[in-house]
Design a protein around this motif. Structure first.
Motif, PDB file in Angstrom:
ATOM      1  N   SER A  43    -106.774  21.942 -32.611  1.00 16.55           N
ATOM      2  CA  SER A  43    -107.699  22.595 -33.540  1.00 16.55           C
ATOM      3  C   SER A  43    -108.118  21.630 -34.649  1.00 16.55           C
ATOM      4  CB  SER A  43    -107.036  23.843 -34.128  1.00 16.55           C
ATOM      5  OG  SER A  43    -105.783  23.506 -34.676  1.00 16.55           O
ATOM      6  N   GLN A  44    -107.155  20.825 -35.081  1.00 13.63           N
ATOM      7  CA  GLN A  44    -107.463  19.866 -36.149  1.00 13.63           C
ATOM      8  C   GLN A  44    -108.377  18.753 -35.626  1.00 13.63           C
ATOM      9  OE1 GLN A  44    -103.930  18.233 -38.044  1.00 13.63           O
ATOM     10  NE2 GLN A  44    -105.145  16.556 -38.925  1.00 13.63           N
ATOM     11  N   VAL A  45    -108.107  18.335 -34.396  1.00 15.57           N
ATOM     12  CA  VAL A  45    -108.958  17.305 -33.782  1.00 15.57           C
ATOM     13  C   VAL A  45    -110.392  17.815 -33.689  1.00 15.57           C
ATOM     14  CG1 VAL A  45    -109.443  16.037 -31.643  1.00 15.57           C
ATOM     15  CG2 VAL A  45    -107.093  16.229 -32.478  1.00 15.57           C
ATOM     16  N   LEU A  46    -110.522  19.092 -33.290  1.00 16.14           N
ATOM     17  CA  LEU A  46    -111.853  19.669 -33.146  1.00 16.14           C
ATOM     18  C   LEU A  46    -112.585  19.695 -34.485  1.00 16.14           C
ATOM     19  CD1 LEU A  46    -113.828  21.033 -31.150  1.00 16.14           C
ATOM     20  CD2 LEU A  46    -112.936  23.225 -31.962  1.00 16.14           C
ATOM     21  N   ARG A  47    -111.847  20.121 -35.534  1.00 11.89           N
ATOM     22  CA  ARG A  47    -112.471  20.150 -36.858  1.00 11.89           C
ATOM     23  C   ARG A  47    -112.934  18.756 -37.274  1.00 11.89           C
ATOM     24  NH1 ARG A  47    -108.142  22.299 -39.995  1.00 11.89           N
ATOM     25  NH2 ARG A  47    -107.449  23.347 -38.117  1.00 11.89           N
ATOM     26  N   ARG A  48    -112.084  17.789 -36.998  1.00 14.74           N
ATOM     27  CA  ARG A  48    -112.410  16.419 -37.366  1.00 14.74           C
ATOM     28  C   ARG A  48    -113.626  15.908 -36.573  1.00 14.74           C
ATOM     29  NH1 ARG A  48    -109.813  12.901 -41.013  1.00 14.74           N
ATOM     30  NH2 ARG A  48    -111.335  11.219 -41.232  1.00 14.74           N
ATOM     31  N   TRP A  49    -113.636  16.328 -35.312  1.00  9.80           N
ATOM     32  CA  TRP A  49    -114.735  15.893 -34.440  1.00  9.80           C
ATOM     33  C   TRP A  49    -116.064  16.428 -34.963  1.00  9.80           C
ATOM     34  CZ3 TRP A  49    -118.358  17.802 -30.828  1.00  9.80           C
ATOM     35  CH2 TRP A  49    -118.861  16.832 -29.945  1.00  9.80           C
ATOM     36  N   VAL A  50    -116.049  17.721 -35.400  1.00 17.98           N
ATOM     37  CA  VAL A  50    -117.281  18.329 -35.925  1.00 17.98           C
ATOM     38  C   VAL A  50    -117.713  17.618 -37.204  1.00 17.98           C
ATOM     39  CG1 VAL A  50    -118.284  20.438 -36.884  1.00 17.98           C
ATOM     40  CG2 VAL A  50    -116.856  20.566 -34.836  1.00 17.98           C
ATOM     41  N   LYS A  80    -108.905  11.585 -36.010  1.00 18.38           N
ATOM     42  CA  LYS A  80    -110.180  10.916 -35.793  1.00 18.38           C
ATOM     43  C   LYS A  80    -110.116   9.949 -34.606  1.00 18.38           C
ATOM     44  CE  LYS A  80    -114.051   8.821 -38.136  1.00 18.38           C
ATOM     45  NZ  LYS A  80    -114.568   8.265 -39.396  1.00 18.38           N
ATOM     46  N   ILE A  81    -108.941   9.337 -34.432  1.00 18.85           N
ATOM     47  CA  ILE A  81    -108.776   8.458 -33.259  1.00 18.85           C
ATOM     48  C   ILE A  81    -109.018   9.258 -31.973  1.00 18.85           C
ATOM     49  CG2 ILE A  81    -107.151   7.087 -31.905  1.00 18.85           C
ATOM     50  CD1 ILE A  81    -105.798   6.263 -34.489  1.00 18.85           C
ATOM     51  N   ILE A  82    -108.372  10.438 -31.923  1.00 20.46           N
ATOM     52  CA  ILE A  82    -108.511  11.249 -30.705  1.00 20.46           C
ATOM     53  C   ILE A  82    -109.943  11.767 -30.565  1.00 20.46           C
ATOM     54  CG2 ILE A  82    -107.695  13.312 -29.495  1.00 20.46           C
ATOM     55  CD1 ILE A  82    -104.980  12.835 -30.880  1.00 20.46           C
ATOM     56  N   ALA A  83    -110.541  12.175 -31.689  1.00 17.87           N
ATOM     57  CA  ALA A  83    -111.939  12.621 -31.634  1.00 17.87           C
ATOM     58  C   ALA A  83    -112.835  11.497 -31.114  1.00 17.87           C
ATOM     59  CB  ALA A  83    -112.400  13.076 -33.013  1.00 17.87           C
ATOM     60  N   GLY A  84    -112.579  10.275 -31.563  1.00 18.86           N
ATOM     61  CA  GLY A  84    -113.361   9.124 -31.094  1.00 18.86           C
ATOM     62  C   GLY A  84    -113.147   8.877 -29.609  1.00 18.86           C
ATOM     63  N   MET A  85    -111.887   8.998 -29.194  1.00 21.99           N
ATOM     64  CA  MET A  85    -111.602   8.792 -27.764  1.00 21.99           C
ATOM     65  C   MET A  85    -112.325   9.819 -26.908  1.00 21.99           C
ATOM     66  SD  MET A  85    -107.530   7.984 -28.014  1.00 21.99           S
ATOM     67  CE  MET A  85    -107.247   8.255 -26.280  1.00 21.99           C
ATOM     68  N   LEU A  86    -112.326  11.083 -27.379  1.00 26.26           N
ATOM     69  CA  LEU A  86    -113.027  12.123 -26.623  1.00 26.26           C
ATOM     70  C   LEU A  86    -114.517  11.800 -26.542  1.00 26.26           C
ATOM     71  CD1 LEU A  86    -111.282  15.358 -27.952  1.00 26.26           C
ATOM     72  CD2 LEU A  86    -111.041  14.285 -25.702  1.00 26.26           C
ATOM     73  N   THR A  87    -115.061  11.286 -27.646  1.00 24.08           N
ATOM     74  CA  THR A  87    -116.476  10.919 -27.647  1.00 24.08           C
ATOM     75  C   THR A  87    -116.747   9.817 -26.626  1.00 24.08           C
ATOM     76  OG1 THR A  87    -116.461  11.413 -29.994  1.00 24.08           O
ATOM     77  CG2 THR A  87    -118.406  10.291 -29.116  1.00 24.08           C
ATOM     78  N   ILE A  88    -115.831   8.832 -26.588  1.00 20.03           N
ATOM     79  CA  ILE A  88    -115.985   7.750 -25.604  1.00 20.03           C
ATOM     80  C   ILE A  88    -115.963   8.326 -24.187  1.00 20.03           C
ATOM     81  CG2 ILE A  88    -114.829   5.725 -24.613  1.00 20.03           C
ATOM     82  CD1 ILE A  88    -113.924   5.048 -27.506  1.00 20.03           C
ATOM     83  N   GLY A  89    -115.058   9.275 -23.972  1.00 23.34           N
ATOM     84  CA  GLY A  89    -114.991   9.914 -22.655  1.00 23.34           C
ATOM     85  C   GLY A  89    -116.278  10.631 -22.301  1.00 23.34           C
ATOM     86  N   LEU A  90    -116.836  11.357 -23.296  1.00 26.51           N
ATOM     87  CA  LEU A  90    -118.085  12.083 -23.044  1.00 26.51           C
ATOM     88  C   LEU A  90    -119.226  11.115 -22.756  1.00 26.51           C
ATOM     89  CD1 LEU A  90    -117.916  14.941 -25.701  1.00 26.51           C
ATOM     90  CD2 LEU A  90    -117.740  15.137 -23.202  1.00 26.51           C
ATOM     91  N   ALA A  91    -119.262  10.001 -23.510  1.00 26.13           N
ATOM     92  CA  ALA A  91    -120.321   9.010 -23.271  1.00 26.13           C
ATOM     93  C   ALA A  91    -120.197   8.437 -21.863  1.00 26.13           C
ATOM     94  CB  ALA A  91    -120.243   7.904 -24.314  1.00 26.13           C
ATOM     95  N   GLY A  92    -118.966   8.166 -21.441  1.00 19.96           N
ATOM     96  CA  GLY A  92    -118.752   7.655 -20.086  1.00 19.96           C
ATOM     97  C   GLY A  92    -119.212   8.643 -19.032  1.00 19.96           C
TER      98      GLY A  92
END
Ligand SMILES: Nc1ncnc2c1ncn2[C@@H]1O[C@H](COP(=O)(O)OP(=O)(O)O)[C@@H](O)[C@H]1O
Ligand SMILES: [Mg+2]
Lengths: 286, 275
Positions: free
Chosen positions: B40-47, B238-250
């Motif tokens: 939940s915290q990762v999601l908030r950070r991602w937003v 934020k690290i995990i949010a960034g990693m998820l973003t990298i995954g989505l871009a891939g």
């Protein structure tokens, strides 16, 4: 016998490889021999082929499968130079393939990345024909071969018979003086075959083309040809040339037609027997 | 209805279980949120990472669309994507003509093959020190590394593709009057496309790996830079949010590749079966 010097110079400029000058004949083969090396063994596919085909003539090459019909056609087309002997087409030595000898391949050889329409247009585009003319010609040939509803299809979505028709349209579209056809109607049903045979005869007589037509169909060869060249099996040589003088359109049910059919069938049968015997003795391996 | 619902439920049950377990472990205080923040915290950070940093100001004359993508994440993602595309275009743009020539002409192959064989096994990452020495920091070394990463897969597949072209097509084209140039453009190139696209796909994959590494070391922006920066501040969310973003871009790049394949290989046998 006079041997004028200019002819030697001209021959040198064209890169000829010797052989006599053969005027007039549209296609001439002299002593053509073709040897393939397959698995360490030599296969003499053609030997001592002497053949002259006049301009405007319709000649069928007839013989059992494996007797070298495609090999001879490929040599005339300029794909594989003969191991020995000389070949001339249109008065010049055959050195390379070219659009003056349009080929219908036994394997169709359609470009799978082009639609039916693009395949037929390809040769015309290479000629640099104007757009409007290309469109008109392509339309005409697609109609003649009943392909108009399939123009946007890719070859993978066509039946064998349709592919064959596209290959024929592609070759006819470039309007070359010589047509080389390698069992072009092999994959067609009887009715379509007869229609296309008639269409081909019409094109041939209207446009004064020279046709070399490979087939293993005895009736087909007699129906179409001015002369039927019966070939021997391994090595492929000219066994007999049978002139067909029946007036066209020919009636396969007529007595004269059947006389000829029997005679030619006898010749072919001899070769088929030789083939089977050769195979029984383990001398061949296809 | 049921036939569609069951596979859908099956598809979400494992991810949902993992997320729940993760959330539960974090909430129960079993793992430090510094080490593994709850989803939940990762999601908030991602937003927060995704949304624009400034409120929209109509007076500035800026378009609303531009404002929407003015957040840190969109800028990072565009930066990384732009590096991938430029680097890939350079690498593939050089590899394609060379591969066509090496595949078609034995003497060209003999000339270049030894060099290719020596350079090919060097991972592009190993060029990082040299690239910084040569190009400094910023985009140029990234372009260099990415183009290197894309070059060899495209080259090798193009060579293989040209060699696999059925001789019958070359015969047919020559018979219809094709010269050397036409043969290359209209026969050999399209006939080799299935192989070339495989090379493009592999090259894209390598380029995507290389861009992240390059940004971690030689560039001050982009997704790779951002997750390394977040580590400095111990922002694991934020690290995990960034990693998820990298995954989505891939994933996005992969979908793009699939679309390109379908478009360019409509004529190809078996493309329909290929998922
Ligand atoms: N490229 C080749 N290499 C080896 N043998 C070949 C090759 N092409 C044809 N042959 C052989 O030459 C003979 C004649 O073949 P082909 O001309 O295809 O016969 P046809 O067309 O009359 O069926 C066959 O025995 C075949 O196996
Ligand atoms: Mg044959």
């Amino acid at each position: 016998m006079p041997d004028p010097i200019p002819s030697r110079a001209a021959a040198g400029a064209m890169g000829t490889t010797g052989g006599d000058r053969m005027p007039d004949a549209m296609i001439s083969a002299r002593g053509v021999r073709q040897v393939f090396r397959a698995g360490g063994r030599e296969v003499v596919a053609l030997d001592g082929i002497d053949l002259e085909i006049q301009e405007g003539e319709f000649v069928c090459l007839l013989g059992p499968s494996g007797c070298g019909k495609s090999t001879l056609l490929n040599a005339i087309a300029g794909f594989v130079p003969p191991s020995a002997g000389s070949l001339r087409a249109g008065g010049r030595p055959v050195t390379a393939p070219g659009p003056d000898r349009a080929m219908v391949f036994q394997e169709y050889a359609l470009f799978p990345w082009m639609t039916v329409e693009r395949n037929v247009a390809f040769g015309l585009e290479l000629k640099g024909a104007p757009r409007a003319e290309i469109a008109r010609e392509v339309d005409a040939w697609l109609h003649k071969l009943s392909l108009q509803d399939f123009r946007d299809r890719y070859p993978k979505d066509l039946s064998g018979g349709m592919r064959q028709r596209v290959a024929i349209a592609r070759a006819l579209a470039i309007d070359s003086p010589v047509l080389l056809m390698d069992e072009p109607f092999g994959a067609l049903d009887a009715l379509t075959r007869r229609n296309l045979q008639d269409e081909l005869l019409r094109v041939w007589s209207e446009l004064r083309k020279t046709v070399v037509f490979v087939t293993h169909g005895i009736e087909e060869s007699i129906y179409l040809a001015d002369r039927v060249v019966v070939m021997t099996y391994r090595p492929g040589t000219v066994k007999r040339i049978v002139p067909i003088t029946l007036p066209r359109p020919r009636d396969p049910a007529s007595a004269e037609f059947n006389e000829l059919k029997k005679a030619v069938a006898g010749l072919v049968m001899e070769e088929q027997l030789r083939h089977q015997e050769a195979e029984a003795h383990g001398a061949t391996a296809d | 209805m049921r036939a569609r619902l069951v596979p859908l439920l099956r598809a979400v049950v494992i991810p949902a279980a993992v997320l729940l377990l993760w959330e539960g472990l974090s909430r129960a205080g079993r793992v430090s949120p510094q080490i593994l923040p709850p989803p939940s915290q990762v999601l908030r950070r991602w937003v927060a990472y995704l949304l624009p940093t400034e409120p929209f100001d109509p007076a500035s004359g800026e378009s609303r669309l531009l404002w929407l993508v003015s957040g840190e994440l969109p800028r990072d993602a565009f930066g990384s994507l732009q590096r991938v595309l430029v680097g890939f275009a350079i690498g593939a743009g050089l590899a394609l003509p060379l591969g066509l020539l090496m595949g078609a002409k034995e003497w060209v192959h003999q000339l270049f093959d030894p060099l290719v064989q020596v350079l090919r096994p060097i991972p592009p990452i190993a060029y990082i020190p040299l690239s910084i020495l040569w190009f400094g920091l910023g985009n140029p070394p990234a372009y260099f590394l990415i183009s290197l990463g894309a070059f060899f897969p495209v080259l090798m597949n193009t060579i293989a593709g040209v060699r696999s072209v059925d001789a019958i097509y070359v015969r047919a084209a020559r018979n219809l009057g094709a010269g050397e140039g036409v043969l290359f453009r209209r026969v050999i190139l399209p006939a080799a496309t299935p192989y070339i696209l495989t090379g493009v796909r592999v090259g894209m994959g390598v380029a995507f790996i290389v861009v992240i590494v390059a940004e971690m070391i030689a560039v001050n922006s982009g997704l790779g830079y951002r997750i390394l920066e977040a580590r400095e501040f111990l922002w694991s969310d934020k690290i995990i949010a960034g990693m998820l973003t990298i995954g989505l871009a891939g994933l996005g790049i992969d979908l793009g590749m699939n679309a390109l394949n379908r478009r360019l290989l409509r004529w190809h046998r078996g493309i329909e079966q290929g998922r």
